[in-house]
Design a protein around this motif. Structure first.
Motif, PDB file in Angstrom:
ATOM      1  N   VAL A   9      59.798  36.538  19.709  1.00 21.63           N
ATOM      2  CA  VAL A   9      58.550  36.935  20.365  1.00 21.63           C
ATOM      3  C   VAL A   9      57.931  35.734  21.069  1.00 21.63           C
ATOM      4  CG1 VAL A   9      58.102  38.742  18.663  1.00 21.63           C
ATOM      5  CG2 VAL A   9      57.151  36.474  18.299  1.00 21.63           C
ATOM      6  N   ALA A  10      57.007  36.000  21.979  1.00 20.13           N
ATOM      7  CA  ALA A  10      56.233  34.940  22.632  1.00 20.13           C
ATOM      8  C   ALA A  10      54.897  34.841  21.919  1.00 20.13           C
ATOM      9  CB  ALA A  10      56.036  35.262  24.100  1.00 20.13           C
ATOM     10  N   CYS A  11      54.508  33.641  21.522  1.00 22.05           N
ATOM     11  CA  CYS A  11      53.212  33.420  20.889  1.00 22.05           C
ATOM     12  C   CYS A  11      52.123  33.869  21.858  1.00 22.05           C
ATOM     13  CB  CYS A  11      53.042  31.935  20.551  1.00 22.05           C
ATOM     14  SG  CYS A  11      51.387  31.503  19.976  1.00 22.05           S
ATOM     15  N   PRO A  12      51.165  34.701  21.408  1.00 21.15           N
ATOM     16  CA  PRO A  12      50.109  35.175  22.313  1.00 21.15           C
ATOM     17  C   PRO A  12      49.127  34.077  22.710  1.00 21.15           C
ATOM     18  CG  PRO A  12      49.730  35.985  20.088  1.00 21.15           C
ATOM     19  CD  PRO A  12      51.058  35.297  20.084  1.00 21.15           C
ATOM     20  N   HIS A  13      49.184  32.926  22.058  1.00 28.32           N
ATOM     21  CA  HIS A  13      48.266  31.825  22.363  1.00 28.32           C
ATOM     22  C   HIS A  13      48.861  30.847  23.377  1.00 28.32           C
ATOM     23  CE1 HIS A  13      45.537  33.004  19.151  1.00 28.32           C
ATOM     24  NE2 HIS A  13      46.623  33.237  18.435  1.00 28.32           N
ATOM     25  N   CYS A  14      50.097  30.385  23.127  1.00 31.55           N
ATOM     26  CA  CYS A  14      50.681  29.342  23.987  1.00 31.55           C
ATOM     27  C   CYS A  14      51.897  29.808  24.782  1.00 31.55           C
ATOM     28  CB  CYS A  14      51.046  28.117  23.147  1.00 31.55           C
ATOM     29  SG  CYS A  14      52.434  28.366  22.012  1.00 31.55           S
ATOM     30  N   GLY A  15      52.460  30.976  24.470  1.00 30.67           N
ATOM     31  CA  GLY A  15      53.609  31.491  25.199  1.00 30.67           C
ATOM     32  C   GLY A  15      54.957  30.992  24.714  1.00 30.67           C
ATOM     33  N   GLN A  16      54.978  30.143  23.692  1.00 31.30           N
ATOM     34  CA  GLN A  16      56.228  29.616  23.145  1.00 31.30           C
ATOM     35  C   GLN A  16      57.049  30.742  22.533  1.00 31.30           C
ATOM     36  OE1 GLN A  16      57.576  26.515  23.130  1.00 31.30           O
ATOM     37  NE2 GLN A  16      59.316  27.223  21.960  1.00 31.30           N
TER      38      GLN A  16
ATOM     39  N   ARG B 299      50.372  40.685  18.454  1.00 33.36           N
ATOM     40  CA  ARG B 299      48.939  40.695  18.752  1.00 33.36           C
ATOM     41  C   ARG B 299      48.284  39.521  18.041  1.00 33.36           C
ATOM     42  NH1 ARG B 299      50.957  43.991  21.464  1.00 33.36           N
ATOM     43  NH2 ARG B 299      50.332  46.113  21.918  1.00 33.36           N
ATOM     44  N   GLN B 300      47.101  39.135  18.513  1.00 39.07           N
ATOM     45  CA  GLN B 300      46.391  38.019  17.880  1.00 39.07           C
ATOM     46  C   GLN B 300      45.820  38.417  16.536  1.00 39.07           C
ATOM     47  OE1 GLN B 300      43.660  36.027  20.444  1.00 39.07           O
ATOM     48  NE2 GLN B 300      45.107  35.974  22.119  1.00 39.07           N
ATOM     49  N   ARG B 301      45.178  39.584  16.437  1.00 32.44           N
ATOM     50  CA  ARG B 301      44.605  40.043  15.175  1.00 32.44           C
ATOM     51  C   ARG B 301      44.797  41.547  15.075  1.00 32.44           C
ATOM     52  NH1 ARG B 301      40.370  35.857  16.053  1.00 32.44           N
ATOM     53  NH2 ARG B 301      39.831  37.040  17.862  1.00 32.44           N
TER      54      ARG B 301
ATOM     55  N   THR C 152      52.718  32.101  11.879  1.00 31.36           N
ATOM     56  CA  THR C 152      52.021  30.983  12.489  1.00 31.36           C
ATOM     57  C   THR C 152      52.960  30.316  13.482  1.00 31.36           C
ATOM     58  OG1 THR C 152      50.744  30.620  10.485  1.00 31.36           O
ATOM     59  CG2 THR C 152      50.813  28.807  12.057  1.00 31.36           C
ATOM     60  N   CYS C 153      52.475  30.065  14.681  1.00 33.31           N
ATOM     61  CA  CYS C 153      53.281  29.434  15.723  1.00 33.31           C
ATOM     62  C   CYS C 153      53.561  27.982  15.332  1.00 33.31           C
ATOM     63  CB  CYS C 153      52.548  29.487  17.051  1.00 33.31           C
ATOM     64  SG  CYS C 153      53.440  28.667  18.396  1.00 33.31           S
ATOM     65  N   PRO C 154      54.820  27.541  15.382  1.00 36.28           N
ATOM     66  CA  PRO C 154      55.143  26.156  15.030  1.00 36.28           C
ATOM     67  C   PRO C 154      54.686  25.148  16.083  1.00 36.28           C
ATOM     68  CG  PRO C 154      57.109  27.299  15.746  1.00 36.28           C
ATOM     69  CD  PRO C 154      56.015  28.322  15.683  1.00 36.28           C
ATOM     70  N   VAL C 155      54.361  25.599  17.290  1.00 42.07           N
ATOM     71  CA  VAL C 155      53.959  24.701  18.363  1.00 42.07           C
ATOM     72  C   VAL C 155      52.443  24.497  18.382  1.00 42.07           C
ATOM     73  CG1 VAL C 155      53.941  24.369  20.864  1.00 42.07           C
ATOM     74  CG2 VAL C 155      55.964  25.279  19.752  1.00 42.07           C
ATOM     75  N   CYS C 156      51.680  25.604  18.417  1.00 44.25           N
ATOM     76  CA  CYS C 156      50.218  25.488  18.547  1.00 44.25           C
ATOM     77  C   CYS C 156      49.474  25.745  17.235  1.00 44.25           C
ATOM     78  CB  CYS C 156      49.702  26.431  19.628  1.00 44.25           C
ATOM     79  SG  CYS C 156      49.822  28.191  19.224  1.00 44.25           S
ATOM     80  N   SER C 157      50.185  26.172  16.199  1.00 45.72           N
ATOM     81  CA  SER C 157      49.626  26.422  14.852  1.00 45.72           C
ATOM     82  C   SER C 157      48.626  27.566  14.788  1.00 45.72           C
ATOM     83  CB  SER C 157      48.991  25.151  14.279  1.00 45.72           C
ATOM     84  OG  SER C 157      49.952  24.143  14.178  1.00 45.72           O
ATOM     85  N   HIS C 158      48.599  28.445  15.778  1.00 44.83           N
ATOM     86  CA  HIS C 158      47.720  29.614  15.736  1.00 44.83           C
ATOM     87  C   HIS C 158      48.454  30.773  15.049  1.00 44.83           C
ATOM     88  CE1 HIS C 158      45.415  27.603  18.948  1.00 44.83           C
ATOM     89  NE2 HIS C 158      44.410  28.273  18.421  1.00 44.83           N
ATOM     90  N   PRO C 159      47.726  31.581  14.287  1.00 51.64           N
ATOM     91  CA  PRO C 159      48.344  32.753  13.663  1.00 51.64           C
ATOM     92  C   PRO C 159      48.476  33.898  14.664  1.00 51.64           C
ATOM     93  CG  PRO C 159      46.043  32.641  13.055  1.00 51.64           C
ATOM     94  CD  PRO C 159      46.335  31.405  13.873  1.00 51.64           C
ATOM     95  N   TYR C 160      49.472  34.737  14.435  1.00 46.76           N
ATOM     96  CA  TYR C 160      49.653  35.968  15.212  1.00 46.76           C
ATOM     97  C   TYR C 160      50.261  37.008  14.305  1.00 46.76           C
ATOM     98  CZ  TYR C 160      54.489  34.381  15.595  1.00 46.76           C
ATOM     99  OH  TYR C 160      55.750  33.975  15.295  1.00 46.76           O
ATOM    100  N   ASP C 161      50.123  38.265  14.672  1.00 43.64           N
ATOM    101  CA  ASP C 161      50.614  39.382  13.860  1.00 43.64           C
ATOM    102  C   ASP C 161      51.728  40.119  14.576  1.00 43.64           C
ATOM    103  OD1 ASP C 161      48.692  38.878  11.896  1.00 43.64           O
ATOM    104  OD2 ASP C 161      47.236  40.177  12.873  1.00 43.64           O
ATOM    105  N   LEU C 162      52.740  40.533  13.823  1.00 39.88           N
ATOM    106  CA  LEU C 162      53.779  41.418  14.337  1.00 39.88           C
ATOM    107  C   LEU C 162      53.280  42.841  14.125  1.00 39.88           C
ATOM    108  CD1 LEU C 162      56.964  39.771  12.834  1.00 39.88           C
ATOM    109  CD2 LEU C 162      55.915  39.342  15.056  1.00 39.88           C
TER     110      LEU C 162
END
Length: 55
Positions: free
Chosen positions: A6-13, A29-31, A42-52
């Motif tokens: 998946v692509a992180c919804p925060h940074c696109g990684q 989704r973010q939440r 949790t994204c390993p690049v930007c450390s923001h959480p996201y939900d599947l």
């Protein structure tokens, strides 16, 4: 267990995520409310959480 890329919804990684069970995956989704969530990651690049999201 299933694995999705998946692509992180925060940074696109692009991130490889795993979840337990046999539910159908329907995006990221973010939440989300817990009844729609397959897993919280949790994204390993930007450390923001996201939900599947479950379908």
């Amino acid at each position: 267990m299933a694995t999705v890329v998946v692509a992180c919804p925060h940074c696109g990684q692009m991130v490889e995520s795993n979840y337990e069970g046999n539910a159908h995956f329907d995006g990221v989704r973010q939440r989300l409310k817990s009844e729609y969530r397959l897993a919280r990651e949790t994204c390993p690049v930007c450390s923001h959480p996201y939900d599947l999201r479950r379908a």
